[in-house]
Design a protein around this motif. Structure first.
Motif, short mmCIF file in Angstrom:
data_model
loop_
_atom_site.label_atom_id
_atom_site.label_comp_id
_atom_site.label_asym_id
_atom_site.label_seq_id
_atom_site.Cartn_x
_atom_site.Cartn_y
_atom_site.Cartn_z
N LEU A 195 -5.90 0.81 7.61
CA LEU A 195 -7.28 0.40 7.84
C LEU A 195 -7.77 -0.49 6.70
O LEU A 195 -8.42 -1.51 6.92
N ARG A 196 -7.42 -0.10 5.47
CA ARG A 196 -7.86 -0.89 4.33
C ARG A 196 -7.22 -2.28 4.34
O ARG A 196 -7.89 -3.29 4.12
N THR A 214 -9.10 -4.25 7.19
CA THR A 214 -10.52 -4.56 7.06
C THR A 214 -10.92 -5.07 5.68
O THR A 214 -11.84 -5.85 5.57
N GLU A 215 -10.22 -4.65 4.64
CA GLU A 215 -10.60 -5.09 3.29
C GLU A 215 -9.75 -6.26 2.83
O GLU A 215 -10.26 -7.24 2.31
N ALA A 222 0.86 -1.18 0.00
CA ALA A 222 0.00 0.00 0.00
C ALA A 222 0.90 1.23 0.00
O ALA A 222 1.97 1.23 0.61
N GLN A 253 -2.54 5.96 7.45
CA GLN A 253 -3.58 5.46 8.35
C GLN A 253 -4.73 4.83 7.56
O GLN A 253 -5.20 3.74 7.90
N SER A 254 -5.16 5.51 6.49
CA SER A 254 -6.24 4.96 5.65
C SER A 254 -5.85 3.59 5.11
O SER A 254 -6.65 2.66 5.10
N GLN A 255 -4.59 3.50 4.65
CA GLN A 255 -4.16 2.25 4.03
C GLN A 255 -4.02 1.14 5.05
O GLN A 255 -4.30 -0.03 4.75
#
Lengths: 313, 412
Positions: free
Chosen positions: B101-102, B105-106, B87, B97-99
């Motif tokens: 999380l991705r 969770t994804e 990522a 931080q977004s990555q």
């Protein structure tokens, strides 16, 4: 009709994250609203008054650092630093606005660029502000007031409320004496002055208001992300982002910045997720390409384009 | 109804197939700056991590005892393969931080490594902590990372205090060998990197009987370093330590040549003096400069040499210090997952805590890998290297040295 569209939009905003779930997408939605707040705040001076600032990240930084300092210096919840950040931003706007707002057109823009760079270097050398290392919020939430949540939904609704407040204020301002003054100034400063509008004063008011709301966005950013350093807090790219969002949606319109954010933030986050891992930099090519297309074919912003369709139909 | 039943059966079969497939691979997330200011470092780390995955997934017999080299895949998990999901942190803490999380969770990764810049490691690991997913940083050095009381955070790299300790041990040996080191000058660039290293060196040196007699902070954006070099030439300290970035390091090497200043002993702290651009352009002007690196290729036949050859074949470049640490960090994570025998986060966490890699299982200059209760690798260490004929070679500690230490020459 417009009222109906608005009601539907509000309903969608409220239930959207509950229907369309997934932690990552909830976060993207929250970030979208956060940037919409920043871009709408920029819109007050950059859109309505037509004074294009590329230094707005400085005010964003005031908010972010205000919140960070509240925690790092006094052990308070970051959100308690919001008044400090907003106060600093408004004061800074007043100090900076008096000399720079005398400059017109590109010269004002250039002055704001210089200011932003100056502050970034300054912040990098101030130990209280974490110097080049940066400051962090509470690593582990101590109480609910730290507003540190695993889910992005609480942030989403918090940001939605703040954005609604800001848009309501903007809507009111549009219709007030100040709104007319600002539009006159945007049209032609000289003509506005000859009509007896106190141009300097109203530009300053607009800048101070804009700075204050931008600082709110900064403080909310820190609460959510939990870390700020000179690049992320006062790096010039963020100013550019605010500007592009507002311009893309339609600068000087109530919903323009929100529409810009609705397009750009998910575009950036999702294109990074899909393409970023390859490390080929395609993300920015796609991102830049879309901005370019809109700039070439619809320089008035997406709202102007929609308004055009509306009139035709 | 029959259609419905068939659909359900199909769905169940497919879910079952998914399960089998999931057992066959273990996903690990890797967050790096693949675009933005640090993109070139991030790309290099990406290549190093891909190579680490190859080392794990293939049965490589020519890498000796290196962790995870023997046997194909995760041997305790029926040879399950490791799959890395990269990522891009885009150089911003929010994107990192977004990555994170991705990825959690994804992509449902079992663990995460990254994220190069300390500020981004800070925000990304905070997400992992909340979700209870192990996060290991192979390279971020900011002290506060391990001071947050996190339970899922681990750091394999040496930090500033480890570097100072290595310098001191090395200099003590030089002193014992009859070299005079009574006056020391530190020349540092004045932002985060330079000031923090200079400060910790000054403290550690003072506590160990080495006197820092001169400190020269300067701005790395400068276009002229002659005043600083003249200052040094005037006082002529026994040891000069440079803490610089790349372009300023090149300026120093050139200015010392043009002002004809050869310090008795010269030490440079990694970054600028280690940059391939520096070595290529002015390496021949600083013959004998002492440096540090977590990785040095060493002599042909050694494992680091073999690793470097593999990396060169893959990327066309030598394996550099941060990329070597990234590779090592990934191997540490794979070793833990292998010992955990499954992808339950708590098991991996327990396995990381129990990590005990010996010096012969390591490709970087660490003395091993063993985490304390804060997650810091207490055996993290660095090699001391020296410029010999335009190339850095390891000269200390004795076990990993491929050449003896020599005096500073400068240019010929």
């Amino acid at each position: 009709m417009a009222r109906f569209v608005l009601a539907v939009a509000i309903a969608i905003a409220l239930v959207f994250p509950l229907v369309f779930s997934g932690a990552f997408y909830e976060r993207v939605a929250a970030l979208t609203l956060l940037y919409a707040i920043a871009a709408s705040a920029w819109n007050l001076i950059g859109g309505y008054a037509g004074q294009v600032s590329v230094g707005h990240v400085v005010f964003f930084g005031c908010g972010a650092y205000g919140a960070a300092v509240a925690y790092s210096e006094w052990g308070l919840p970051p959100i308690a630093g919001l008044p400090l950040g907003v106060g600093a931003a408004v004061l800074l706007a007043a100090l900076v606005g008096v000399p720079t707002l005398r400059l017109s057109g590109h010269y004002f823009t250039m002055a704001t660029v210089a200011l932003a760079e100056l502050i970034r270097i300054l912040v990098g050398n101030v130990p209280v502000l974490g110097a080049a290392v940066g400051l962090m919020g509470p690593a582990v939430p101590r109480s609910v007031w730290d507003l540190s949540f695993t889910s992005s939904l609480p942030y989403y609704y918090l940001f939605l409320a703040v954005l609604a407040g800001l848009l309501l204020f903007t809507w009111w301002m549009e219709r007030s004496r100040m709104g007319f003054y600002l539009r006159a100034i945007k049209g032609s400063e000289r003509a506005a002055r000859s009509l007896g509008i106190p141009v300097g004063r109203y530009k300053l008011y607009a800048l101070m208001l804009s700075a204050g709301f931008t600082a709110v966005a900064g403080a909310l950013y820190l609460v959510m992300v939990g870390f700020v350093d000179p690049d992320s807090g006062v790096g010039i790219l963020l100013s550019v982002k605010m500007l592009i969002m507002a311009a893309l949606g339609g600068a000087g319109t109530l919903f323009g910045p929100l529409i810009g954010a609705l397009i750009l933030v998910p575009l950036e986050e999702i294109s990074n997720s899909l393409l970023g891992g390859q490390g080929s930099g395609v993300t920015f090519v796609v991102y830049g390409g879309i901005i370019l297309l809109i700039a070439v074919f619809q320089p008035g912003g997406i709202l102007a384009m929609v308004a055009g369709w509306w009139r035709k139909s | 109804m029959r259609k419905f039943a068939m659909a359900v059966t199909t769905a169940l079969v497919m879910a079952g197939a998914g399960q089998v497939l999931a057992q066959g691979t273990v996903k690990i997330g890797a967050i790096y700056p693949l675009s933005g200011n640090a993109a070139s470092a991030g790309q290099s780390s990406k290549a190093a991590i891909e190579m680490a995955v190859d080392i794990v997934n293939q049965d490589l017999l020519d890498l000796g005892d290196l962790a995870m080299a023997k046997g194909a895949g995760l041997t305790n998990m029926k040879g399950a393969k490791v799959e890395v999901v990269f990522a891009d942190n885009q150089g911003t803490p929010a994107a990192g931080q977004s990555q994170a999380l991705r990825l959690i969770t994804e992509e449902k990764v079992a663990a995460i490594v990254g994220a190069y810049q300390s500020g981004i490691t800070l925000t990304a690991s905070a997400v992992a902590e909340r979700y209870g997913i192990p996060f290991l940083t192979p390279e971020s050095v900011a002290t506060n990372l391990t001071e947050r009381g996190f339970k899922w955070f681990f750091r394999a790299t040496p930090i500033t205090s480890d570097l100072a300790a290595a310098y001191i041990d090395f200099l003590k040996e030089r002193r014992a060998a009859g070299k005079k080191i009574d006056s020391i000058a530190i020349v540092n660039e004045n932002t985060e990197y330079g000031s923090s290293i200079a400060e910790s060196l000054r403290k550690a040196f003072g506590a160990n009987g080495f006197n820092v007699t001169m400190e020269i902070p300067y701005s790395a954006n400068t276009s002229d370093v002659q005043p600083q070099v003249l200052q040094l030439k005037d006082k002529n300290p026994d040891l000069v330590i440079f803490v610089t970035y790349t372009s300023d390091a090149i300026l120093y090497a050139k200015a010392m040549r043009s002002l004809n200043y050869r310090p008795t002993m010269m030490l440079a702290d990694n970054a600028g003096f280690n940059d391939p651009a520096f070595v290529e352009q002015v390496g021949n002007l600083v013959e004998g400069v002492i440096n540090r690196s977590a990785f040095a290729p060493g002599n042909p036949g050694t494992i680091p040499h073999r690793i470097n050859e593999m990396f060169k074949a893959k990327t066309g470049r030598d394996l550099d210090d941060p990329s070597a640490r990234a590779m090592m960090g990934m191997l540490v994570m794979c070793d833990a997952i292998n010992r955990a025998g499954g992808t339950e986060p708590a098991k991996i966490q327990a396995a990381l805590k129990a990590t005990d890699l010996k010096v012969n299982q390591i490709l970087t200059g660490y003395r091993g890998v063993k985490f304390d209760e804060k997650g810091q690798n207490i055996l993290a260490f660095t090699l001391i290297t020296q410029m010999h004929d335009g190339k850095y070679v390891p000269v200390w500690p004795a076990g990993q040295a491929s050449a003896p230490v020599k005096d500073y020459v400068g240019w010929r």
